[in-house]
Enzyme design. Structure first.
Site, PDB file in Angstrom:
ATOM      1  CD  GLU A  62      -2.956   1.333   2.592  1.00 23.21           C
ATOM      2  OE1 GLU A  62      -3.441   2.160   2.327  1.00 23.21           O
ATOM      3  OE2 GLU A  62      -2.022   0.450   3.551  1.00 23.21           O
TER       4      GLU A  62
ATOM      5  CD  GLN B 298      -3.246  -8.418  -1.933  1.00 20.05           C
ATOM      6  OE1 GLN B 298      -3.268  -7.015  -1.661  1.00 20.05           O
ATOM      7  NE2 GLN B 298      -2.100  -9.245  -1.965  1.00 20.05           N
TER       8      GLN B 298
ATOM      9  CB  CYS C   8      -2.059  -6.139   5.189  1.00 19.28           C
ATOM     10  SG  CYS C   8      -1.529  -4.179   5.956  1.00 19.28           S
TER      11      CYS C   8
ATOM     12  N   GLY D 186       8.473  -8.206  -4.384  1.00 18.08           N
ATOM     13  CA  GLY D 186       8.017  -6.583  -3.347  1.00 18.08           C
ATOM     14  C   GLY D 186       9.346  -5.666  -3.372  1.00 18.08           C
TER      15      GLY D 186
END
Length: 310
Positions: free
Chosen positions: A2, A61, A91, A216
């Site tokens: 995010e 997602q 998360c 990532g």
């Protein structure tokens, strides 16, 4: 990821190459049926057949804990044509976990199964439904049960970030704990977490037993990482992506930021990326130091043009 790997960076990184598929930032589902406008704001690639401009498919997602609401939103999202639907059970953010989403569900395998099954029933059968998890919340005691719950609910693929919620993003990633999860399910498992280099990728594969990797922050810090891993796999000599070769992409990134983001977000997004690039490129340190004190978009644009033309 995010606030970091948005559609702007997806466009730039997939232009560099080596990526098979992207996953969007998570779209939070918390009791309302979201509009197409919301989905498109997170995934503008839906206007391009669900692919980045470089042609790489983007999986959407969702993050939430209510099966019915997740199913309704997944159905609406599926109608817009994403490559697939991914469900976030990893998360670690406190605000997300406090409301029962993300990694908080790793304490409740039965709730995970209910969410996955509801989404699976709500979207067309050919559309992939995958899931991402961490090893657990405080520990990895329920890792296998959570993975099995995702498989039983109908997930077709599982990404494992090899840390618990309690670990956050602190090194190391515990890749050696992934084989127990792989042995507990029949669906493909993808390894994720703390992959910053080709050497990391090879060690992750060796310890996890996974051929497929999700990159990532390592890909953001080194945009040439996926290409380097692919070249190694093909037995080819590969020169790392040079700073000079990356400069045009930084220019494109800034152009997209200025075109698509709110003025208050623009300078911060460039500084955020340069900050991560410092890990891979010594030249990024000087660039970050120069941009860090800039706030005027016109001044930053002039700086970007000068640097990109070098």
């Amino acid at each position: 990821m995010e606030g970091l790997l948005d559609f702007v960076l997806r466009d730039v990184l997939t232009r560099v190459g080596g990526v098979d598929r992207c996953v969007s930032e998570f779209i939070r589902v918390s009791g309302n049926l979201l509009t197409d406008r919301v989905f498109l704001s997170y995934i503008p690639e839906l206007k391009n057949g669900g692919r980045t401009l470089a042609g790489v498919p983007v999986r959407a997602q969702l993050l939430g804990s209510d099966p019915g609401c997740m199913a309704e939103n997944a159905a609406r999202l599926a109608a817009l044509g994403p490559e697939g639907i991914d469900l976030n059970f990893g998360c670690p953010a406190k605000t997300v976990n406090r409301h029962g989403g993300g990694a908080a569900l790793l304490r409740e395998p039965e709730s995970i199964a209910a969410v996955v099954a509801a989404v699976r029933r709500a979207v067309p059968a050919p559309l992939p439904v995958s899931a991402k998890m961490r090893l657990g919340y405080d520990d990895a005691g329920l890792a296998r049960e959570c993975a099995q719950a995702m498989e039983q609910g109908g997930a077709t693929e599982l990404v494992v970030h090899a840390r618990t919620k309690a670990d956050g993003y602190r090194p190391p990633a515990y890749w050696e704990q992934i084989p127990a999860i792989r042995a507990a399910v029949a669906i493909p498992v993808v390894a994720n977490g703390e992959i910053w280099s080709v050497a990391d990728a090879l060690r992750c594969r060796s310890l996890s037993g996974c051929d497929a990797l999700m990159l990532g922050r390592g890909m953001v810090a080194d945009p040439g990482l996926a290409l380097a891993i692919r070249a190694h796999d093909q037995g080819q000599a590969h020169q790392p992506l040079a700073w000079q070769a990356l400069l045009p992409q930084i220019g494109r990134f800034w152009d997209l930021v200025c075109a698509d983001l709110e003025p208050r977000q623009r300078a911060g997004r460039l500084k955020q990326w340069l900050n991560l690039l410092r890990r891979r490129y010594p030249e990024a340190q000087q660039a970050f130091d120069e941009v860090r004190v800039m706030t005027d978009q016109r001044v930053i644009t002039a700086w970007v043009r000068q640097v990109a033309d070098q």
